[in-house]
Design a protein around this motif. Structure first.
Motif, PDB file in Angstrom:
ATOM      1  N   GLY A  28       0.781  -1.277  -0.101  1.00 26.67           N
ATOM      2  CA  GLY A  28      -0.014   0.145   0.020  1.00 26.67           C
ATOM      3  C   GLY A  28       0.854   1.329   0.064  1.00 26.67           C
ATOM      4  O   GLY A  28       0.571   2.096  -0.701  1.00 26.67           O
ATOM      5  N   ARG A  31       2.298   2.004  -3.462  1.00 29.28           N
ATOM      6  CA  ARG A  31       1.406   2.081  -4.613  1.00 29.28           C
ATOM      7  C   ARG A  31       0.993   3.770  -4.337  1.00 29.28           C
ATOM      8  O   ARG A  31       0.825   4.562  -5.141  1.00 29.28           O
ATOM      9  CB  ARG A  31       0.312   1.403  -4.063  1.00 29.28           C
ATOM     10  CG  ARG A  31      -1.059   1.485  -5.381  1.00 29.28           C
ATOM     11  CD  ARG A  31      -1.917   0.348  -4.985  1.00 29.28           C
ATOM     12  NE  ARG A  31      -1.637  -0.899  -5.474  1.00 29.28           N
ATOM     13  CZ  ARG A  31      -2.400  -1.807  -5.964  1.00 29.28           C
ATOM     14  NH1 ARG A  31      -3.419  -1.409  -6.489  1.00 29.28           N
ATOM     15  NH2 ARG A  31      -1.660  -2.900  -6.120  1.00 29.28           N
ATOM     16  N   ALA A  32       0.731   4.041  -3.094  1.00 30.06           N
ATOM     17  CA  ALA A  32       0.605   5.526  -2.748  1.00 30.06           C
ATOM     18  C   ALA A  32       1.531   6.459  -2.973  1.00 30.06           C
ATOM     19  O   ALA A  32       1.487   7.556  -3.720  1.00 30.06           O
ATOM     20  CB  ALA A  32       0.234   5.611  -0.925  1.00 30.06           C
ATOM     21  N   SER A 109      -2.004  11.325   1.529  1.00 27.08           N
ATOM     22  CA  SER A 109      -1.834   9.986   1.750  1.00 27.08           C
ATOM     23  C   SER A 109      -2.176   9.659   3.146  1.00 27.08           C
ATOM     24  O   SER A 109      -1.708  10.397   4.202  1.00 27.08           O
ATOM     25  CB  SER A 109      -0.464   9.091   1.392  1.00 27.08           C
ATOM     26  OG  SER A 109       0.535   9.952   1.312  1.00 27.08           O
ATOM     27  N   THR A 140      -4.794   3.628   2.483  1.00 32.80           N
ATOM     28  CA  THR A 140      -4.669   1.977   2.612  1.00 32.80           C
ATOM     29  C   THR A 140      -5.077   1.668   3.943  1.00 32.80           C
ATOM     30  O   THR A 140      -4.692   2.387   4.985  1.00 32.80           O
ATOM     31  CB  THR A 140      -3.433   1.413   2.162  1.00 32.80           C
ATOM     32  OG1 THR A 140      -2.363   2.062   3.240  1.00 32.80           O
ATOM     33  CG2 THR A 140      -2.787   2.017   0.875  1.00 32.80           C
ATOM     34  N   LEU A 189      -5.786  -5.306  -1.723  1.00 35.59           N
ATOM     35  CA  LEU A 189      -4.275  -5.274  -1.979  1.00 35.59           C
ATOM     36  C   LEU A 189      -3.632  -6.906  -1.836  1.00 35.59           C
ATOM     37  O   LEU A 189      -4.090  -7.227  -0.958  1.00 35.59           O
ATOM     38  CB  LEU A 189      -3.442  -4.263  -1.004  1.00 35.59           C
ATOM     39  CG  LEU A 189      -3.596  -2.929  -1.251  1.00 35.59           C
ATOM     40  CD1 LEU A 189      -3.107  -2.018   0.045  1.00 35.59           C
ATOM     41  CD2 LEU A 189      -2.901  -2.548  -2.372  1.00 35.59           C
ATOM     42  N   TRP A 197      -6.970  -0.742  -1.020  1.00 40.93           N
ATOM     43  CA  TRP A 197      -6.616   0.370  -1.497  1.00 40.93           C
ATOM     44  C   TRP A 197      -7.711   1.253  -2.039  1.00 40.93           C
ATOM     45  O   TRP A 197      -8.828   0.686  -2.378  1.00 40.93           O
ATOM     46  CB  TRP A 197      -5.827   0.134  -2.713  1.00 40.93           C
ATOM     47  CG  TRP A 197      -5.666   1.445  -3.772  1.00 40.93           C
ATOM     48  CD1 TRP A 197      -6.186   1.529  -4.741  1.00 40.93           C
ATOM     49  CD2 TRP A 197      -4.621   2.502  -3.598  1.00 40.93           C
ATOM     50  NE1 TRP A 197      -5.865   2.577  -5.398  1.00 40.93           N
ATOM     51  CE2 TRP A 197      -4.554   2.922  -4.819  1.00 40.93           C
ATOM     52  CE3 TRP A 197      -3.471   2.655  -2.561  1.00 40.93           C
ATOM     53  CZ2 TRP A 197      -3.928   4.399  -5.003  1.00 40.93           C
ATOM     54  CZ3 TRP A 197      -2.620   3.676  -3.040  1.00 40.93           C
ATOM     55  CH2 TRP A 197      -2.823   4.447  -4.080  1.00 40.93           C
TER      56      TRP A 197
END
Ligand SMILES: C[S@@+](CC[C@H](N)C(=O)[O-])C[C@H]1O[C@@H](n2cnc3c(N)ncnc32)[C@H](O)[C@@H]1O
Length: 203
Positions: A28, A31-32, A109, A140, A189, A197
């Motif tokens: 997570g 990805r962020a 985030s 996440t 995820l 996510w």
């Protein structure tokens, strides 16, 4: 979670947090960080903890990280220095009372935090306020399973939330209540789909 429980719980977690939750939750975070980097501009990381995501962001961003726990922030500061991240500012702050003007950030985030903060609706309201129009909120988190063994396990460990430092039984719907934040994406995820996510867009 009550504020006092968050403080004492993360004081205990801080020395071992990276060992226990570093690799385990990195999907997570990666990805962020990739999404925030692709978007550019001003990034706010809410509940930055020990700063595990800091080395994952690309260059060229202005990053502000906030957290309630002094002990977690100390670890984030060590990473900021070790990686020479002059573009990162860290501040001790409550997610429910953000000390930033309206419309300050392009991306926010919020990783593994919404089921920890004492008042997630208030935190999301503050996040909506500091987002610029079109900003994305990258989330996440573990959300309550709807059925099965996982649902049973969540119910069993829910009474331990103040010792653990998070609520296991946290429904996804709780992130959808602010009409300034529209749901854009939601997906499980890898590797096991225990974490989700989700992306909200500031309208
Ligand atoms: C599970 S950790 C997640 C840390 C980091 N985002 C990560 O992915 O590893 C949750 C963090 O939320 C922080 N936190 C809890 N309540 C908060 C609040 N009201 N305001 C700011 N941070 C808070 C805790 O201190 C802790 O560092």
């Amino acid at each position: 979670m009550k504020a006092a429980a968050v403080t004492s719980s993360y004081k205990r977690w801080a020395p071992v947090y990276d060992t226990v939750f570093g690799k385990l939750l990195n999907e997570g975070r990666s990805r962020a960080a990739a999404r925030a980097t692709a978007r550019g501009g001003d990034v706010l990381e809410v509940g930055i903890g020990t700063g595990l995501a800091l080395p994952l962001y690309g260059p060229g961003l202005r990053i502000t990280g906030i957290d309630y726990s002094a002990e977690m922030l100390e670890r984030a500061e060590e990473k900021r220095r070790a990686h020479g991240l002059d573009n990162v500012t860290l501040r001790q702050m409550d997610a429910g009372q953000l000390d930033f003007p309206d419309a300050s950030f392009d991306t926010v985030s919020v990783m593994h935090v919404l089921s920890v903060v004492p008042d997630p609706e208030r935190a999301l309201s503050e996040i909506a306020r500091v987002c610029r129009p079109g900003a994305q909120v990258l989330i996440t988190n573990h959300f309550a399973a709807e059925k099965g063994v996982l649902r049973l396990a969540e119910r069993m460990i829910q009474p331990l939330q103040h010792q653990l430092g998070w609520q296991a039984d946290f429904p996804f719907e709780r992130i959808l209540g602010d009409n300034r934040l529209k749901l854009l994406e939601r997906r499980p995820l890898p590797p096991l789909g225990v974490m989700t996510w989700a992306v909200l867009e500031r309208v």
